[in-house]
Each structure stands twice: as structure tokens, then as C-alpha cells.
Design a protein around this motif. Structure first.
Motif, PDB file in Angstrom:
ATOM      1  N   PHE A  49      75.190  56.530 -82.531  1.00  0.00           N
ATOM      2  CA  PHE A  49      75.719  55.798 -81.370  1.00  0.00           C
ATOM      3  C   PHE A  49      74.669  55.553 -80.278  1.00  0.00           C
ATOM      4  O   PHE A  49      75.000  55.078 -79.200  1.00  0.00           O
ATOM      5  CB  PHE A  49      76.897  56.578 -80.764  1.00  0.00           C
ATOM      6  CG  PHE A  49      78.059  56.724 -81.690  1.00  0.00           C
ATOM      7  CD1 PHE A  49      78.877  55.649 -81.976  1.00  0.00           C
ATOM      8  CD2 PHE A  49      78.327  57.952 -82.294  1.00  0.00           C
ATOM      9  CE1 PHE A  49      79.962  55.780 -82.838  1.00  0.00           C
ATOM     10  CE2 PHE A  49      79.404  58.093 -83.149  1.00  0.00           C
ATOM     11  CZ  PHE A  49      80.222  57.005 -83.440  1.00  0.00           C
ATOM     12  N   GLU A  50      73.420  55.866 -80.585  1.00  0.00           N
ATOM     13  CA  GLU A  50      72.316  55.687 -79.641  1.00  0.00           C
ATOM     14  C   GLU A  50      72.622  56.390 -78.312  1.00  0.00           C
ATOM     15  O   GLU A  50      72.524  55.805 -77.221  1.00  0.00           O
ATOM     16  CB  GLU A  50      72.039  54.191 -79.412  1.00  0.00           C
ATOM     17  CG  GLU A  50      71.583  53.475 -80.680  1.00  0.00           C
ATOM     18  CD  GLU A  50      71.255  52.010 -80.428  1.00  0.00           C
ATOM     19  OE1 GLU A  50      71.614  51.498 -79.345  1.00  0.00           O
ATOM     20  OE2 GLU A  50      70.638  51.377 -81.303  1.00  0.00           O
ATOM     21  N   LEU A  51      73.000  57.627 -78.440  1.00  0.00           N
ATOM     22  CA  LEU A  51      73.319  58.443 -77.276  1.00  0.00           C
ATOM     23  C   LEU A  51      72.224  59.480 -77.054  1.00  0.00           C
ATOM     24  O   LEU A  51      71.400  59.738 -77.938  1.00  0.00           O
ATOM     25  CB  LEU A  51      74.670  59.148 -77.473  1.00  0.00           C
ATOM     26  CG  LEU A  51      75.885  58.245 -77.620  1.00  0.00           C
ATOM     27  CD1 LEU A  51      77.118  59.073 -77.990  1.00  0.00           C
ATOM     28  CD2 LEU A  51      76.140  57.470 -76.333  1.00  0.00           C
ATOM     29  N   LYS A  52      72.238  60.079 -75.863  1.00  0.00           N
ATOM     30  CA  LYS A  52      71.284  61.123 -75.532  1.00  0.00           C
ATOM     31  C   LYS A  52      72.034  62.380 -75.095  1.00  0.00           C
ATOM     32  O   LYS A  52      73.199  62.315 -74.692  1.00  0.00           O
ATOM     33  CB  LYS A  52      70.339  60.650 -74.416  1.00  0.00           C
ATOM     34  CG  LYS A  52      69.465  59.470 -74.804  1.00  0.00           C
ATOM     35  CD  LYS A  52      68.561  59.055 -73.648  1.00  0.00           C
ATOM     36  CE  LYS A  52      67.697  57.855 -74.038  1.00  0.00           C
ATOM     37  NZ  LYS A  52      66.819  57.425 -72.910  1.00  0.00           N
ATOM     38  N   ILE A  53      71.346  63.501 -75.155  1.00  0.00           N
ATOM     39  CA  ILE A  53      71.949  64.761 -74.745  1.00  0.00           C
ATOM     40  C   ILE A  53      71.074  65.416 -73.683  1.00  0.00           C
ATOM     41  O   ILE A  53      69.842  65.400 -73.772  1.00  0.00           O
ATOM     42  CB  ILE A  53      72.128  65.707 -75.954  1.00  0.00           C
ATOM     43  CG1 ILE A  53      72.923  66.943 -75.552  1.00  0.00           C
ATOM     44  CG2 ILE A  53      70.785  66.098 -76.564  1.00  0.00           C
ATOM     45  CD1 ILE A  53      73.369  67.787 -76.743  1.00  0.00           C
ATOM     46  N   GLU A  54      71.732  65.955 -72.658  1.00  0.00           N
ATOM     47  CA  GLU A  54      71.017  66.614 -71.568  1.00  0.00           C
ATOM     48  C   GLU A  54      71.702  67.939 -71.250  1.00  0.00           C
ATOM     49  O   GLU A  54      72.926  67.998 -71.095  1.00  0.00           O
ATOM     50  CB  GLU A  54      71.019  65.725 -70.327  1.00  0.00           C
ATOM     51  CG  GLU A  54      70.255  66.309 -69.145  1.00  0.00           C
ATOM     52  CD  GLU A  54      70.272  65.396 -67.930  1.00  0.00           C
ATOM     53  OE1 GLU A  54      69.912  65.857 -66.831  1.00  0.00           O
ATOM     54  OE2 GLU A  54      70.671  64.217 -68.081  1.00  0.00           O
ATOM     55  N   LYS A  55      70.902  68.980 -71.162  1.00  0.00           N
ATOM     56  CA  LYS A  55      71.462  70.305 -70.885  1.00  0.00           C
ATOM     57  C   LYS A  55      71.269  70.678 -69.422  1.00  0.00           C
ATOM     58  O   LYS A  55      70.183  70.586 -68.881  1.00  0.00           O
ATOM     59  CB  LYS A  55      70.787  71.369 -71.775  1.00  0.00           C
ATOM     60  CG  LYS A  55      71.357  72.764 -71.588  1.00  0.00           C
ATOM     61  CD  LYS A  55      70.655  73.790 -72.469  1.00  0.00           C
ATOM     62  CE  LYS A  55      71.232  75.177 -72.252  1.00  0.00           C
ATOM     63  NZ  LYS A  55      70.542  76.209 -73.060  1.00  0.00           N
TER      64      LYS A  55
END
Length: 322
Positions: free
Chosen positions: A307-313
Motif C-alpha cells: 500500500f506504499e505506506l510508512k511506519i514510524e515509532k
């Protein structure tokens, strides 16, 4: 302690001085006392006593074979004993006990079928003494008990979640106590979760009866109930939206047109992480894929790229966004 001496002690054929030795041995530990009680039960089961000069060995042998045949995949090698009227009662009983002790599985089934299972940080699969199978998710603890000649098989689920595949036995229902809820089955498969003062039950096959206070409900496949211990209202039955509740059985995630919010809810629960899908439109995205025994990072990499998403913690929370 020599088993022959224990039998002599039980039958009254042991001299006084030797009886004192046996009694001291019994008092040494709970384990010794249990061994003595088990031996005494076998003696009583065999029909031997002071007043009976002879045990019906043929009957005992038939009973033994009946017990043996009820145990699946048990291989027992024994030597058949012949009737001898010159034998003393304790000699015959000792022979019978030897036959019974030759199969540890049968002894456990007839006398001591208590079992405690704790999974801690690992998934666990275990066979129960009655032939049923249980799959434990992480951080799960339960106790199983089927007393000798008991009318039911009993499990107490103190925490966590487990999937039961119960061997059918109409003479001994399978009963799970979870908080204030009681779950009764004969032979079926179902999921039970115990956490935060509530019990969740989901049926996979067969039927399950759930009792809570004065409320009672029967569940069919794909039925689900969630009951608070303090609840006093009627139990409501819902239909499960998917089969993802069973992910811990084979460490398999099967997503079928699953909303992305649900995907991350399941992964968060499975790996003890907190995921937040930031945008509402992303929450409704539908995802279809299967993962088997893959790491969380491997699955996240595939899902995010799809889904061309990013993850940030931030802290202990993982934020999913475009």
C-alpha cells in the motif's frame, strides 16, 4: 520402596517391624504418600483383601486390557499370568500391579491425570490425558484434572487463550472454568480467552454450552460470546468476522479481504505491539495474503510495500501512515 513390600503392608501380611519402616517411608514426603495411595487404589480395584484368599486374575487381566484399549497409540508389552491357587493374595496383587505399572500412560489415566500447562513466552501444543489436544497462546496457564472414576473432565483457565480440540466422550463432559463462566462440551473444537476479568468463547466446530450465573447459551460454529465476570445481563451471541482468532494454532495469518485496521489489530495482539493506522481512508483498505511462520518485520515489509505506506515509532507505539 519395594512395591512388593507396599502390597504386603496394604494386605496386612507384613511383620510389625517392617510395617514401621513402611509407615516412616510414607511420611517422608507427599510423593511417597501419593505412591502409597495409588498402590492402595490398585489393590482395592483388583478385589484383593485380607478376607479374600484369591484374586480373580482372569477378570483383572480383562479389565486391564479394556483400559489399555481405550488409550490411543499406546503400545503395552506384558506377560500374561496364570492362575495359581497356591499364591498368596499379595503375590497375585503384585502381579496385577506390575501389569498396570508396565504402561505409564494407563496408570496416569486411571489414577492421576492432573496436568498443569504454562506457555510463558512460547506457543505450546499439548496432548491431554483424555486424548484431547490443546494449543496455548503465549502467556497462558491452565490446569487439567480428571479424577479416578470422575464424572467429568475439568479445566481451569486462569489466564491467556487456548484452542481446544476435544475428544468426544458422552459419559464424561469436558468442562472449562474461566472466571465466573462455565463452558461444557462433549466433543468439539473451540477457542477460549481469559483476560481482564472477562471470558471470550468462539466455536470452530460442534457446539458449546456457556453458563454464567443464571444465564445459559448454546453456541454453534462461528458463534462468539464475550462475558464480563460481573455481568448480570443476558449473554449476547455474535458471529465472528474471520478466522484470525486461530492464528496461534499453526502460527499462520490468513487475511482475506481484511480491513487494514483489523490486520494491524491482529498483528499487534500476536506480537504484543501497539499499531495505529493514522488516516481513516487507510483503515478501510482491504488486504488479502497468507503468512506462515514469518517474522513480524517480514510481514510488515510486505504489507507496507503493498500500500506504499510508512511506519514510524514513537515511544512504544507504531504509527502507520502514507
Amino acid at each position: 520402596m519395594n512395591k512388593e513390600e507396599l502390597v504386603k503392608y496394604i494386605s496386612g501380611d507384613l511383620p510389625v517391624e517392617q510395617r514401621e519402616v513402611v509407615e516412616a517411608w510414607i511420611r517422608e514426603s507427599a510423593e511417597h504418600e501419593k505412591e502409597y495411595e495409588d498402590m492402595k487404589k490398585i489393590w482395592e480395584w483388583s478385589g484383593a483383601s485380607d478376607e479374600s484368599p484369591e484374586v480373580d486374575v482372569d477378570r483383572a487381566w480383562a479389565d486391564f486390557k479394556k483400559l489399555r484399549d481405550t488409550q490411543p497409540q499406546q503400545t503395552v508389552v506384558v506377560k500374561e499370568i496364570k492362575r495359581s491357587r497356591s499364591w498368596k493374595p499379595w503375590t497375585v496383587a503384585a502381579a496385577i500391579i506390575t501389569l498396570l505399572l508396565s504402561s505409564a500412560g494407563i496408570l496416569r489415566w486411571t489414577l492421576s491425570t492432573d496436568m498443569t500447562l504454562v506457555s510463558n513466552d512460547a506457543l505450546q501444543q499439548a496432548g491431554l490425558p483424555d486424548g484431547s489436544t490443546v494449543y496455548l497462546n503465549k502467556q497462558t496457564a491452565l490446569d487439567y484434572k480428571k479424577g479416578w472414576l470422575a464424572k467429568e473432565r475439568t479445566v481451569v483457565l486462569s489466564k491467556g487463550e487456548a484452542f481446544f480440540d476435544v475428544k468426544r466422550d458422552t459419559t464424561q463432559p469436558f468442562v472449562i472454568q474461566s472466571g465466573n463462566s462455565k463452558i461444557t462440551v462433549l466433543g468439539t473444537s473451540f477457542h477460549v480467552r481469559r483476560a481482564d476479568g472477562e471470558t471470550e468463547v468462539i466455536v470452530s466446530s460442534g457446539s458449546v454450552q456457556v453458563d454464567h450465573g443464571e444465564n445459559s447459551v448454546r453456541l454453534k460454529p462461528n458463534d462468539r460470546v464475550l462475558i464480563q465476570d460481573t455481568a448480570r445481563t443476558k449473554v449476547k451471541v455474535h458471529t465472528v468476522e474471520d478466522q484470525l482468532y486461530k492464528y496461534y494454532i499453526h502460527q499462520e495469518f490468513i487475511f482475506e479481504n481484511t480491513p487494514l485496521s483489523r490486520v494491524f489489530d491482529v498483528l499487534g495482539k500476536a506480537f504484543d505491539k501497539k499499531f495505529v493506522v493514522v488516516n481513516d481512508k487507510d483503515k478501510t483498505l482491504r488486504y488479502t495474503a497468507s503468512f506462515e511462520r514469518q517474522t513480524l518485520n517480514e510481514m510488515l515489509d510486505v504489507i507496507l510495500k503493498t500500500f506504499e505506506l510508512k511506519i514510524e515509532k514513537k515511544g512504544n507505539v507504531y504509527y502507520i501512515k502514507g
